[in-house]
Design a protein around this motif. Structure first.
Motif, PDB file in Angstrom:
ATOM      1  N   UNK A 198      -7.077  -4.052  -4.730  1.00  0.00           N
ATOM      2  CA  UNK A 198      -7.953  -2.953  -4.276  1.00  0.00           C
ATOM      3  C   UNK A 198      -7.264  -1.590  -4.431  1.00  0.00           C
ATOM      4  N   UNK A 199      -5.970  -1.596  -4.745  1.00  0.00           N
ATOM      5  CA  UNK A 199      -5.236  -0.326  -4.865  1.00  0.00           C
ATOM      6  C   UNK A 199      -5.373   0.191  -6.296  1.00  0.00           C
TER       7      UNK A 199
ATOM      8  N   UNK B 121       0.837  -1.209   0.000  1.00  0.00           N
ATOM      9  CA  UNK B 121       0.000   0.000   0.000  1.00  0.00           C
ATOM     10  C   UNK B 121       0.870   1.256   0.000  1.00  0.00           C
ATOM     11  N   UNK B 122       1.884   1.257   0.866  1.00  0.00           N
ATOM     12  CA  UNK B 122       2.728   2.450   0.989  1.00  0.00           C
ATOM     13  C   UNK B 122       3.555   2.669  -0.270  1.00  0.00           C
ATOM     14  N   UNK B 123       4.046   1.593  -0.854  1.00  0.00           N
ATOM     15  CA  UNK B 123       4.877   1.780  -2.032  1.00  0.00           C
ATOM     16  C   UNK B 123       4.037   2.191  -3.247  1.00  0.00           C
ATOM     17  N   UNK B 124       2.844   1.658  -3.342  1.00  0.00           N
ATOM     18  CA  UNK B 124       1.946   2.102  -4.416  1.00  0.00           C
ATOM     19  C   UNK B 124       1.579   3.573  -4.194  1.00  0.00           C
ATOM     20  N   UNK B 125       1.366   3.951  -2.943  1.00  0.00           N
ATOM     21  CA  UNK B 125       1.029   5.348  -2.643  1.00  0.00           C
ATOM     22  C   UNK B 125       2.190   6.283  -2.970  1.00  0.00           C
ATOM     23  N   UNK B 126       3.411   5.769  -2.876  1.00  0.00           N
ATOM     24  CA  UNK B 126       4.575   6.579  -3.238  1.00  0.00           C
ATOM     25  C   UNK B 126       4.702   6.733  -4.753  1.00  0.00           C
ATOM     26  N   UNK B 127       3.860   5.991  -5.489  1.00  0.00           N
ATOM     27  CA  UNK B 127       3.831   6.167  -6.935  1.00  0.00           C
ATOM     28  C   UNK B 127       4.399   5.013  -7.745  1.00  0.00           C
TER      29      UNK B 127
ATOM     30  N   UNK C 207      -4.760 -11.560 -10.966  1.00  0.00           N
ATOM     31  CA  UNK C 207      -3.560 -10.730 -11.209  1.00  0.00           C
ATOM     32  C   UNK C 207      -3.664 -10.020 -12.558  1.00  0.00           C
ATOM     33  N   UNK C 208      -2.873  -8.946 -12.710  1.00  0.00           N
ATOM     34  CA  UNK C 208      -2.831  -8.232 -13.989  1.00  0.00           C
ATOM     35  C   UNK C 208      -1.706  -8.744 -14.887  1.00  0.00           C
ATOM     36  N   UNK C 209      -0.747  -9.415 -14.267  1.00  0.00           N
ATOM     37  CA  UNK C 209       0.423  -9.827 -15.031  1.00  0.00           C
ATOM     38  C   UNK C 209       1.021 -11.052 -14.374  1.00  0.00           C
ATOM     39  N   UNK C 210       1.437 -12.008 -15.172  1.00  0.00           N
ATOM     40  CA  UNK C 210       2.148 -13.144 -14.592  1.00  0.00           C
ATOM     41  C   UNK C 210       3.377 -13.453 -15.421  1.00  0.00           C
ATOM     42  N   UNK C 211       4.440 -13.832 -14.725  1.00  0.00           N
ATOM     43  CA  UNK C 211       5.704 -14.143 -15.386  1.00  0.00           C
ATOM     44  C   UNK C 211       6.106 -15.556 -15.036  1.00  0.00           C
ATOM     45  N   UNK C 212       6.625 -16.253 -16.021  1.00  0.00           N
ATOM     46  CA  UNK C 212       7.183 -17.577 -15.758  1.00  0.00           C
ATOM     47  C   UNK C 212       8.689 -17.480 -15.941  1.00  0.00           C
ATOM     48  N   UNK C 213       9.445 -17.900 -14.927  1.00  0.00           N
ATOM     49  CA  UNK C 213      10.898 -17.876 -15.096  1.00  0.00           C
ATOM     50  C   UNK C 213      11.332 -19.062 -15.955  1.00  0.00           C
ATOM     51  N   UNK C 214      12.100 -18.753 -16.976  1.00  0.00           N
ATOM     52  CA  UNK C 214      12.589 -19.787 -17.885  1.00  0.00           C
ATOM     53  C   UNK C 214      14.097 -19.687 -17.881  1.00  0.00           C
ATOM     54  N   UNK C 215      14.757 -20.652 -17.274  1.00  0.00           N
ATOM     55  CA  UNK C 215      16.192 -20.520 -17.108  1.00  0.00           C
ATOM     56  C   UNK C 215      16.939 -20.930 -18.369  1.00  0.00           C
TER      57      UNK C 215
ATOM     58  N   UNK D 208      -2.593 -11.724  -0.633  1.00  0.00           N
ATOM     59  CA  UNK D 208      -1.849 -10.490  -0.929  1.00  0.00           C
ATOM     60  C   UNK D 208      -2.333  -9.895  -2.249  1.00  0.00           C
ATOM     61  N   UNK D 209      -2.564 -10.759  -3.233  1.00  0.00           N
ATOM     62  CA  UNK D 209      -3.088 -10.283  -4.521  1.00  0.00           C
ATOM     63  C   UNK D 209      -4.443  -9.613  -4.316  1.00  0.00           C
ATOM     64  N   UNK D 210      -5.302 -10.257  -3.533  1.00  0.00           N
ATOM     65  CA  UNK D 210      -6.645  -9.701  -3.295  1.00  0.00           C
ATOM     66  C   UNK D 210      -6.537  -8.291  -2.717  1.00  0.00           C
TER      67      UNK D 210
END
Lengths: 312, 312
Positions: free
Chosen positions: A67-68, A31-37, A91-99, A61-63
């Protein structure tokens, strides 16, 4: 010019520390980091809780993060099962790590490259079943792209070929990760240029860098100069990879944002507010080392008035 | 492409620590670092011992350093008196710090800009009395060029004008110093470009950067990209300025050399040998904090084979 910061501390940072951060602290941090922009936060991973108990609460945490208003909520998923949970959580975005290092891939997610590409195809198929307006962005993250603590040097052609393979398998975009902190600015420029040439500039806009050997911010500068517009970073430089020994320390969000801001690049982030977010993490994880030089030194006298002129 | 590293730890590092390093340790440090391939070392300052007792033995240190074949022995001098002592000691290079912030100049050397220019002229006159083959190189170092902890922002035109004034007063070359660690890559590029345009590219080849806000190595990269070929750095990042509060931490020689080496730039330095030099400093100054990430993380697996291809 707008540069997007993607804060990965709640995922990459918390997965690498022994202590489990209480969910209320995670929520307060986000919340605080999103509020910082900060426009995008990778809030967790959908991995078996047995493997990473620190991130077992990712759905909750996603839920909260959803809300932000205006925040892009990103997560990491290792496989189709994780992607299904991520979609369910909204979620809005998901990443799969591919080594790129198959040895690291086997250690990290117990899958060969072929098995990983099957997984990517299955996730892409899942994405296609979703209505376009609620479909998350699906990114393939090429980890160990700059070298591997197990295999050593990684041929650059292999990185480019696997970037193409990920796009063919259905990713919306690919990213490069210096999982091991082996990268240098010349290598960053070459790889960014060659991968973008192969997959298209709009399909490779982000990079994930570590500061393991002190070159993280210089590597970020090199990436910017090649046209990268999204940079992952972690508050206090928390992070690393539990399966790549010695590979710790994301680039520090605070120092990175100071650099971008001082260069006259827009991030939408209030630096003072960002620096204040550290207290939440320090209070919740008193035993973890927080990195970063700007927080200790403070901002220059009279900053920003008179310092910022124009981008060179 | 050869990039010259100028190690400033024995001067900038030791002047900022409380403890006095025994002369035998200084000699061992300089010998070991020169043996590792570092081509230039700033071994001390000719300042009144009352002001900087840590550097009171500079003449003896110079005498030792001069016995090391191939090493360029540099010192800092605040005034004509210091320059006379430096010449007597037989240095190869001497630099006078000229603070672009007049407030800082008054605090640091108790002189106005006009008084400093008089001093520069007097030193230049002394240089002209020496036979060309034994005449040291005389550099004017523009300190606080990127901002001042006392004055705040420094107008960039003022830096350029004072660079020209230093050359007119008889310096062989000028350098830029980010004394306060306020600089950012865009500013580094602008200032390097504009100063070089004003005084000539061959008259401005070096830069002195601090890592106070974590941007030191990125600033070094920016300087390299503008054609700078000499970079000051300090082993373990020791250093700062006792009269600019909060301004501590030179860029770390170890991390910088790792970057240059990994980029395929030549430094003539053996990285493993350089890393081993730290032990001498740590043993002699057990209470001082040594910075640097590469020393902790170690070199990449299989380095350098397969990592270095070509400069981008």
């Amino acid at each position: 010019m707008f540069i997007e910061i993607s804060e990965v501390g709640p995922r990459d940072g918390l997965q690498s520390v022994k202590s489990i951060m209480p969910i209320e602290a995670k929520k307060a941090w986000i919340t605080a980091e999103a509020a910082a922009g900060v426009p995008e936060i990778e809030v967790g991973s959908f991995v078996p809780p047995k493997l990473l108990p620190q991130l077992a609460d990712t759905a909750e945490v996603v839920a909260h993060a959803r809300t932000i208003e205006g925040l892009t909520v990103a997560v990491l998923v290792p496989n189709l099962k994780g992607a299904e949970n991520a979609v369910k959580a909204g979620v809005h975005k998901l990443s799969i790590p591919f080594s790129v290092s198959e040895t690291h891939s086997l250690k990290n997610v117990r899958r060969t490259h072929d098995q990983m590409l099957d997984e990517v195809r299955a996730i892409a198929a899942l994405m296609r079943t979703l209505p376009a307006e609620s479909r998350p962005k699906f990114e393939g993250g090429l980890s160990t792209a700059f070298g591997c603590t197990l295999e050593g040097p990684i041929p650059e052609d292999k990185v480019v070929a696997l970037a193409e393979a990920l796009m063919e398998a259905g990713c919306d975009e690919v990213g490069l990760s210096d999982t091991t902190g082996y990268g240098n600015p010349a290598q960053v420029k070459r790889l960014v240029r060659n991968v973008r040439r192969a997959v298209g500039e709009d399909k490779m806009t982000g990079i994930h860098l570590h500061n393991t050997r002190g070159l993280g911010i210089a590597n970020a500068l090199a990436a910017l100069e090649e046209g990268i517009t999204t940079l992952d970073a972690s508050l206090g430089g928390l992070g690393g990879c539990p399966f790549a020994p010695g590979a710790s320390g994301n680039i520090v969000t605070e120092d990175l944002v100071f650099m971008l801001d001082a260069m006259g690049l827009e991030t939408g982030i209030d630096l003072d507010a960002l620096l204040a977010v550290r207290d939440i993490v320090i209070d919740a994880l008193p035993d973890e080392e927080m990195f970063g030089f700007t927080p200790d030194a403070g901002l220059p006298k009279g900053y920003p008035g008179g310092y910022i002129r124009q981008v060179a």
